[in-house]
Design a protein around this motif. Structure first.
Motif, PDB file in Angstrom:
ATOM      1  N   PRO A  74     -26.274  42.212 -28.471  1.00 12.50           N
ATOM      2  CA  PRO A  74     -25.534  41.001 -28.841  1.00 12.50           C
ATOM      3  C   PRO A  74     -26.392  39.739 -28.842  1.00 12.50           C
ATOM      4  O   PRO A  74     -26.105  38.793 -29.573  1.00 12.50           O
ATOM      5  CB  PRO A  74     -24.427  40.918 -27.783  1.00 12.50           C
ATOM      6  CG  PRO A  74     -24.915  41.734 -26.649  1.00 12.50           C
ATOM      7  CD  PRO A  74     -25.781  42.804 -27.242  1.00 12.50           C
ATOM      8  N   GLU A  75     -27.446  39.734 -28.077  1.00 12.85           N
ATOM      9  CA  GLU A  75     -28.319  38.549 -28.031  1.00 12.85           C
ATOM     10  C   GLU A  75     -29.026  38.298 -29.361  1.00 12.85           C
ATOM     11  O   GLU A  75     -29.480  37.197 -29.634  1.00 12.85           O
ATOM     12  CB  GLU A  75     -29.345  38.673 -26.898  1.00 12.85           C
ATOM     13  CG  GLU A  75     -30.426  39.718 -27.116  1.00 12.85           C
ATOM     14  CD  GLU A  75     -30.016  41.161 -26.832  1.00 12.85           C
ATOM     15  OE1 GLU A  75     -30.866  42.052 -27.017  1.00 12.85           O
ATOM     16  OE2 GLU A  75     -28.862  41.418 -26.441  1.00 12.85           O
ATOM     17  N   GLN A  76     -29.121  39.300 -30.215  1.00 13.69           N
ATOM     18  CA  GLN A  76     -29.778  39.128 -31.504  1.00 13.69           C
ATOM     19  C   GLN A  76     -28.829  38.586 -32.570  1.00 13.69           C
ATOM     20  O   GLN A  76     -29.249  38.166 -33.629  1.00 13.69           O
ATOM     21  CB  GLN A  76     -30.410  40.441 -31.954  1.00 13.69           C
ATOM     22  CG  GLN A  76     -31.533  40.834 -31.016  1.00 13.69           C
ATOM     23  CD  GLN A  76     -32.331  42.007 -31.509  1.00 13.69           C
ATOM     24  OE1 GLN A  76     -32.284  42.365 -32.679  1.00 13.69           O
ATOM     25  NE2 GLN A  76     -33.083  42.619 -30.618  1.00 13.69           N
ATOM     26  N   ASN A  77     -27.556  38.606 -32.305  1.00 17.04           N
ATOM     27  CA  ASN A  77     -26.523  38.014 -33.143  1.00 17.04           C
ATOM     28  C   ASN A  77     -26.678  38.357 -34.635  1.00 17.04           C
ATOM     29  O   ASN A  77     -26.772  37.492 -35.484  1.00 17.04           O
ATOM     30  CB  ASN A  77     -26.468  36.500 -32.950  1.00 17.04           C
ATOM     31  CG  ASN A  77     -25.102  35.946 -33.268  1.00 17.04           C
ATOM     32  OD1 ASN A  77     -24.310  36.574 -33.971  1.00 17.04           O
ATOM     33  ND2 ASN A  77     -24.818  34.775 -32.769  1.00 17.04           N
ATOM     34  N   TYR A  78     -26.687  39.652 -34.928  1.00 20.28           N
ATOM     35  CA  TYR A  78     -26.817  40.121 -36.308  1.00 20.28           C
ATOM     36  C   TYR A  78     -25.687  39.601 -37.182  1.00 20.28           C
ATOM     37  O   TYR A  78     -25.893  39.304 -38.350  1.00 20.28           O
ATOM     38  CB  TYR A  78     -26.833  41.650 -36.363  1.00 20.28           C
ATOM     39  CG  TYR A  78     -28.080  42.258 -35.798  1.00 20.28           C
ATOM     40  CD1 TYR A  78     -29.281  42.188 -36.488  1.00 20.28           C
ATOM     41  CD2 TYR A  78     -28.064  42.911 -34.575  1.00 20.28           C
ATOM     42  CE1 TYR A  78     -30.438  42.754 -35.973  1.00 20.28           C
ATOM     43  CE2 TYR A  78     -29.212  43.486 -34.052  1.00 20.28           C
ATOM     44  CZ  TYR A  78     -30.394  43.405 -34.752  1.00 20.28           C
ATOM     45  OH  TYR A  78     -31.528  43.956 -34.255  1.00 20.28           O
ATOM     46  N   GLU A  79     -24.491  39.503 -36.622  1.00 25.82           N
ATOM     47  CA  GLU A  79     -23.340  39.048 -37.393  1.00 25.82           C
ATOM     48  C   GLU A  79     -23.570  37.641 -37.942  1.00 25.82           C
ATOM     49  O   GLU A  79     -23.348  37.378 -39.130  1.00 25.82           O
ATOM     50  CB  GLU A  79     -22.085  39.071 -36.524  1.00 25.82           C
ATOM     51  CG  GLU A  79     -20.821  38.705 -37.250  1.00 25.82           C
ATOM     52  CD  GLU A  79     -19.596  38.809 -36.358  1.00 25.82           C
ATOM     53  OE1 GLU A  79     -18.500  38.673 -36.907  1.00 25.82           O
ATOM     54  OE2 GLU A  79     -19.725  39.030 -35.143  1.00 25.82           O
ATOM     55  N   LEU A  80     -24.029  36.749 -37.108  1.00 28.90           N
ATOM     56  CA  LEU A  80     -24.292  35.374 -37.545  1.00 28.90           C
ATOM     57  C   LEU A  80     -25.429  35.331 -38.561  1.00 28.90           C
ATOM     58  O   LEU A  80     -25.337  34.652 -39.579  1.00 28.90           O
ATOM     59  CB  LEU A  80     -24.621  34.480 -36.344  1.00 28.90           C
ATOM     60  CG  LEU A  80     -24.940  33.032 -36.667  1.00 28.90           C
ATOM     61  CD1 LEU A  80     -23.754  32.337 -37.320  1.00 28.90           C
ATOM     62  CD2 LEU A  80     -25.330  32.290 -35.391  1.00 28.90           C
TER      63      LEU A  80
END
Length: 105
Positions: free
Chosen positions: A37-43
């Motif tokens: 989640p720290e890589q925030n692929y969605e954003l």
């Protein structure tokens, strides 16, 4: 490296539904976002899609134009979703990175 897990058809359908609702191009991409989640692929993926939507028809671009340091898998996501994104391949650069062309609306 590859990790494999077995899930039921119903479990996969649930994960696929969540993936689509969250705007991810694949179930794998969704799973990766849950693991990291720290890589925030969605954003990051949303930024790429927003960039593409603002391009003029026939404009040529690369994913790194939208996101200066994109994860390498974003190129595959773009390829997998090229019809939905309204883009087509437009060759490669000297570093063998895909170039894309926005298709006419």
């Amino acid at each position: 490296m590859e990790i494999r897990i077995k899930i039921s058809d119903a479990e996969f359908a649930e994960i696929e539904s969540r993936s689509k609702a969250a705007g991810f191009p694949t179930v794998t991409a969704y799973g990766r976002s849950l693991l990291f989640p720290e890589q925030n692929y969605e954003l990051k993926w949303a930024e790429v899609k927003a960039y593409i939507s603002k391009l003029e028809p026939d404009e040529v671009f690369q994913i790194r134009d939208a996101l200066p340091n994109p994860p390498s898998l974003f190129g595959k996501w773009a390829y997998d979703q090229r019809a939905e994104l309204g883009i087509e391949p437009a060759g490669k650069d000297r570093q063998n990175t895909n170039k894309w062309r926005k298709i006419k609306d």
